[in-house]
Design a protein around this motif. Structure first.
Motif, PDB file in Angstrom:
ATOM      1  N   GLU A 208       0.816  -1.211   0.000  1.00  0.00           N
ATOM      2  CA  GLU A 208       0.000   0.000   0.000  1.00  0.00           C
ATOM      3  C   GLU A 208       0.855   1.268   0.000  1.00  0.00           C
ATOM      4  N   ARG A 209       1.998   1.210   0.648  1.00  0.00           N
ATOM      5  CA  ARG A 209       2.799   2.414   0.853  1.00  0.00           C
ATOM      6  C   ARG A 209       4.071   2.470   0.017  1.00  0.00           C
ATOM      7  N   GLY A 210       4.173   1.557  -0.930  1.00  0.00           N
ATOM      8  CA  GLY A 210       5.311   1.604  -1.844  1.00  0.00           C
ATOM      9  C   GLY A 210       6.647   1.227  -1.217  1.00  0.00           C
ATOM     10  N   LEU A 211       6.616   0.331  -0.221  1.00  0.00           N
ATOM     11  CA  LEU A 211       7.860  -0.137   0.389  1.00  0.00           C
ATOM     12  C   LEU A 211       8.130  -1.568  -0.088  1.00  0.00           C
ATOM     13  N   LYS A 212       9.398  -1.969   0.021  1.00  0.00           N
ATOM     14  CA  LYS A 212       9.743  -3.334  -0.352  1.00  0.00           C
ATOM     15  C   LYS A 212       9.566  -4.238   0.863  1.00  0.00           C
ATOM     16  N   CYS A 213       9.122  -5.453   0.662  1.00  0.00           N
ATOM     17  CA  CYS A 213       8.974  -6.374   1.795  1.00  0.00           C
ATOM     18  C   CYS A 213       9.310  -7.794   1.378  1.00  0.00           C
ATOM     19  N   THR A 214      10.246  -8.405   2.096  1.00  0.00           N
ATOM     20  CA  THR A 214      10.596  -9.802   1.838  1.00  0.00           C
ATOM     21  C   THR A 214      10.327 -10.606   3.104  1.00  0.00           C
ATOM     22  N   VAL A 215       9.666 -11.750   2.954  1.00  0.00           N
ATOM     23  CA  VAL A 215       9.366 -12.584   4.114  1.00  0.00           C
ATOM     24  C   VAL A 215      10.080 -13.921   3.979  1.00  0.00           C
ATOM     25  N   PHE A 216      10.782 -14.322   5.032  1.00  0.00           N
ATOM     26  CA  PHE A 216      11.404 -15.648   5.091  1.00  0.00           C
ATOM     27  C   PHE A 216      10.475 -16.559   5.885  1.00  0.00           C
ATOM     28  N   ASP A 217       9.950 -17.611   5.246  1.00  0.00           N
ATOM     29  CA  ASP A 217       9.155 -18.597   5.982  1.00  0.00           C
ATOM     30  C   ASP A 217      10.090 -19.684   6.514  1.00  0.00           C
ATOM     31  N   LYS A 218       9.515 -20.738   7.097  1.00  0.00           N
ATOM     32  CA  LYS A 218      10.350 -21.750   7.752  1.00  0.00           C
ATOM     33  C   LYS A 218      11.416 -22.364   6.821  1.00  0.00           C
ATOM     34  N   PRO A 219      11.022 -22.827   5.620  1.00  0.00           N
ATOM     35  CA  PRO A 219      12.064 -23.372   4.736  1.00  0.00           C
ATOM     36  C   PRO A 219      13.157 -22.351   4.406  1.00  0.00           C
ATOM     37  N   ALA A 220      12.754 -21.094   4.219  1.00  0.00           N
ATOM     38  CA  ALA A 220      13.743 -20.048   3.891  1.00  0.00           C
ATOM     39  C   ALA A 220      14.683 -19.796   5.072  1.00  0.00           C
ATOM     40  N   LEU A 221      14.128 -19.851   6.287  1.00  0.00           N
ATOM     41  CA  LEU A 221      14.961 -19.667   7.486  1.00  0.00           C
ATOM     42  C   LEU A 221      15.935 -20.834   7.625  1.00  0.00           C
ATOM     43  N   GLN A 222      15.442 -22.036   7.318  1.00  0.00           N
ATOM     44  CA  GLN A 222      16.306 -23.224   7.386  1.00  0.00           C
ATOM     45  C   GLN A 222      17.443 -23.099   6.389  1.00  0.00           C
ATOM     46  N   LYS A 223      17.095 -22.661   5.189  1.00  0.00           N
ATOM     47  CA  LYS A 223      18.079 -22.533   4.119  1.00  0.00           C
ATOM     48  C   LYS A 223      19.157 -21.520   4.508  1.00  0.00           C
ATOM     49  N   ARG A 224      18.736 -20.448   5.171  1.00  0.00           N
ATOM     50  CA  ARG A 224      19.645 -19.389   5.579  1.00  0.00           C
ATOM     51  C   ARG A 224      20.458 -19.751   6.824  1.00  0.00           C
ATOM     52  N   GLY A 225      20.016 -20.781   7.546  1.00  0.00           N
ATOM     53  CA  GLY A 225      20.738 -21.199   8.756  1.00  0.00           C
ATOM     54  C   GLY A 225      20.404 -20.370   9.980  1.00  0.00           C
ATOM     55  N   MET A 226      19.175 -19.875  10.055  1.00  0.00           N
ATOM     56  CA  MET A 226      18.775 -19.110  11.237  1.00  0.00           C
ATOM     57  C   MET A 226      18.137 -20.037  12.272  1.00  0.00           C
ATOM     58  N   LYS A 227      19.012 -20.836  12.872  1.00  0.00           N
ATOM     59  CA  LYS A 227      18.532 -21.921  13.727  1.00  0.00           C
ATOM     60  C   LYS A 227      18.017 -21.437  15.078  1.00  0.00           C
ATOM     61  N   LEU A 228      18.430 -20.231  15.488  1.00  0.00           N
ATOM     62  CA  LEU A 228      17.944 -19.741  16.788  1.00  0.00           C
ATOM     63  C   LEU A 228      16.481 -19.303  16.703  1.00  0.00           C
ATOM     64  N   ILE A 229      16.125 -18.609  15.626  1.00  0.00           N
ATOM     65  CA  ILE A 229      14.705 -18.232  15.453  1.00  0.00           C
ATOM     66  C   ILE A 229      13.870 -19.502  15.342  1.00  0.00           C
ATOM     67  N   LEU A 230      14.379 -20.449  14.570  1.00  0.00           N
ATOM     68  CA  LEU A 230      13.643 -21.700  14.381  1.00  0.00           C
ATOM     69  C   LEU A 230      13.476 -22.441  15.707  1.00  0.00           C
ATOM     70  N   ALA A 231      14.522 -22.443  16.529  1.00  0.00           N
ATOM     71  CA  ALA A 231      14.463 -23.143  17.822  1.00  0.00           C
ATOM     72  C   ALA A 231      13.350 -22.565  18.693  1.00  0.00           C
ATOM     73  N   VAL A 232      13.301 -21.247  18.762  1.00  0.00           N
ATOM     74  CA  VAL A 232      12.290 -20.603  19.614  1.00  0.00           C
ATOM     75  C   VAL A 232      10.888 -20.961  19.139  1.00  0.00           C
ATOM     76  N   GLY A 233      10.697 -21.052  17.815  1.00  0.00           N
ATOM     77  CA  GLY A 233       9.362 -21.292  17.280  1.00  0.00           C
ATOM     78  C   GLY A 233       8.989 -22.764  17.168  1.00  0.00           C
ATOM     79  N   GLN A 234       9.903 -23.676  17.476  1.00  0.00           N
ATOM     80  CA  GLN A 234       9.631 -25.072  17.119  1.00  0.00           C
ATOM     81  C   GLN A 234       8.577 -25.762  17.989  1.00  0.00           C
TER      82      GLN A 234
END
Ligand code: BES
Ligand code: MN
Ligand code: ZN
Length: 507
Positions: A208-234
């Motif tokens: 709506e406001r002309g900003l860029k937005c990228t969302v990492f879902d679970k597979p994307a977080l896994q691919k990136r190696g963000m294991k701490l965020i994943l741990a908290v949410g598991q």
């Protein structure tokens, strides 16, 4: 319905409204200005009442008169302003109080004089009335719905009106409304707001406001190696998300020559609910943990406000969002996970989840090589013990940066206190089995949390603000409403203005 705000060059007593609120500086002569007009219209009751109530214009004094048809406003409220040298923050505060008072008295229209000569007064007044009139009524029905709401505000001024003044009012209204987005998100119940729905909200807002937005879902977080965020949410059925929003100044977005300007990263803790996980919290007060995404909400509000203010800086708003729940799949004390930047972390207390999420997001944000990386989070109860519920605690890895934050918070009128990164306490984060453990012993809990975060920022100029206290309010006060407050956003905007001022104009 959004609040309608208009600006008029007239006497506030000359506007037809349910209530006129007029700020009176301490020691103002009763024989001049508004007080004289009021006495002339209503008679002896004015000086008599002022005397009886000992009204002298001291801060927070208030007197009300019914005008019985003798003046255009139905009621006139005098509010004491204290000293005559008003700041922008005080104008915002006066406007918020006026709007709250008017709405509580069932007024639908308000006229308010902007204290003469305050720079940025129009914008601050507009921000203030929007913030003061805010209520979260989304889930109320029937009798529980408010009987009336403030619908229109006339800001009056004795200064000459030009296009800029009117534009400033419009900007102020939109900045106020942006901060109310943060409040809405904080007040939203956790069965409705979870990482996926928060990410969707951000995507819609950005589109709506002309900003860029990228969302990492679970597979994307896994691919990136963000294991701490994943741990908290598991342990939750709602998977975590990392949300990356970007505001780029227009000249750049249009593909023009890349103007030299600063790059800033703002990070928010987005725990849509924090039960504590396996180290579960006591039942009493657990409902407040729907607000454990206050830092994330602030980042959303900030990005929305930037789309209005359009400063000449590049701003990244990054949210780490998860739900902390106990379950057969939940992460446990003694688990060891590798963070995005490669450090291993031993889990001690699953209720210290925020710093784990932030560790991965800080390591991610650092890769952007920003001129400033600021995280804000409802991080520790210890910070509330240290400073009370009205004040946030901030940390910085550079002294000049701490000074900048201190000045910005003061200008913004937000209560923030500089906290120390006490090196000796780093010892407490040593683990026998991993590079780090994420909690130390009981004492200095806000500081050790900050020291843990510092492990993930490298040499990036970094600020951490623990907003656990003021992110939610038990009752309305100052510019804040009951529930989510958005404490922090005005300070961020003030800081950004400073970085933008240092850069050459866009073009
Ligand atoms: N979200 C809480 C902190 C909090 C408490 C925010 C009260 C707002 C109001 C955070 O995740 C937490 O639980 N922190 C623990 C850390 C401890 C286990 C080391 C705390 O402060 O007790
Ligand atoms: Mn917790
Ligand atoms: Zn938490």
């Amino acid at each position: 319905m959004p609040l309608k705000i208009t600006l008029k060059a007239t006497d506030p007593l000359n506007v037809a409204a349910d209530i006129a609120v007029i700020g009176i500086v301490e020691g103002a002569s009763p024989k001049a200005g508004v007080l004289a007009t009021l006495s002339k219209a209503l008679g002896q009751i004015v000086p008599k009442t002022l005397k009886r109530e000992e009204f002298s214009g001291k801060k927070d004094q208030m007197v009300e008169f019914a005008t019985n048809g003798k003046l255009k406003p139905a009621r006139v409220v005098l509010m004491g302003l204290g000293s005559s040298a008003l700041s922008t923050a005080q104008v915002r505060l006066l406007a918020a109080k006026a709007a709250r008072f008017a709405q509580a008295g069932r007024a639908t229209s308000l006229s308010l004089e902007i204290p003469f000569g305050v720079t940025g007064g129009e914008r601050a007044a507009a921000e203030g009335v929007v913030l003061g009139a805010y209520r979260f009524t989304k889930y109320l029905t029937g009798d529980r719905l408010p009987k009336s709401s403030l619908e229109s505000v006339t800001l009056t001024t004795t200064a000459r009106l030009d296009k800029t003044a009117r534009a400033n009012v419009d900007v102020g209204r939109q900045v106020g409304e942006s901060i109310c987005l943060a409040r809405d998100l904080i007040n939203e119940p956790p069965n409705e707001l979870y990482p996926e729905s928060l990410a969707k909200y951000c995507q819609d807002m950005c589109k709506e406001r002309g900003l860029k937005c990228t969302v990492f879902d679970k597979p994307a977080l896994q691919k990136r190696g963000m294991k701490l965020i994943l741990a908290v949410g598991q342990g939750s059925t709602h998977d975590p998300r990392l949300i990356h929003m970007v505001y780029t100044p227009e000249a750049d977005a249009a593909g023009g020559k890349r103007a030299p300007r600063k790059k800033l990263v703002f990070i928010g803790k987005g725990l849509t609910f924090d039960s504590g996980g396996l180290c579960i919290k006591p039942a009493q007060g657990m409902e407040d943990m729907k607000g454990d995404m206050g830092g994330a909400a602030n980042v959303v509000a900030l990005m929305a406000a930037l789309s209005v203010l359009k400063p000449n800086v590049e701003v990244h708003g990054i949210i780490g969002s998860a739900e902390n729940m106990p379950d057969g799949d939940a992460y446990r004390p003694a688990d060891i996970f590798t963070s995005l930047d490669g450090k291993t972390v031993e889990i001690i207390n699953t209720d210290a989840e925020g710093r784990l999420v932030l560790a991965d997001v800080l390591a991610y944000g650092r890769e952007l090589k920003p001129d400033l990386m600021l995280d804000n989070a409802t991080l520790t109860g210890a910070c509330i013990v240290a400073l009370g519920t009205l004040t946030s605690g901030f940390y910085a890895n550079q002294d000049e940066l701490a000074d900048k934050v201190k000045v910005a918070a003061r200008e913004a009128g937000e209560s923030m206190w500089h906290m120390p990164l006490i090196e000796e306490l780093r010892e407490g984060l040593k683990s026998d089995w991993a590079d780090l453990k994420h909690t130390a012993d009981r004492w200095g809990g806000s500081i050790t949390a900050a020291l843990f975060l510092r492990e993930f920022v490298g040499n990036t100029p970094w600020v951490h603000i623990d907003i656990a206290g003021p992110s939610m309010a038990q009752r309305a006060y100052g510019i804040y409403s009951k529930g989510g407050t958005g404490h922090g956003v005005l300070t961020f905007l003030q800081l950004i203005e400073g970085y933008a001022a240092g850069a050459p104009a866009a073009g």
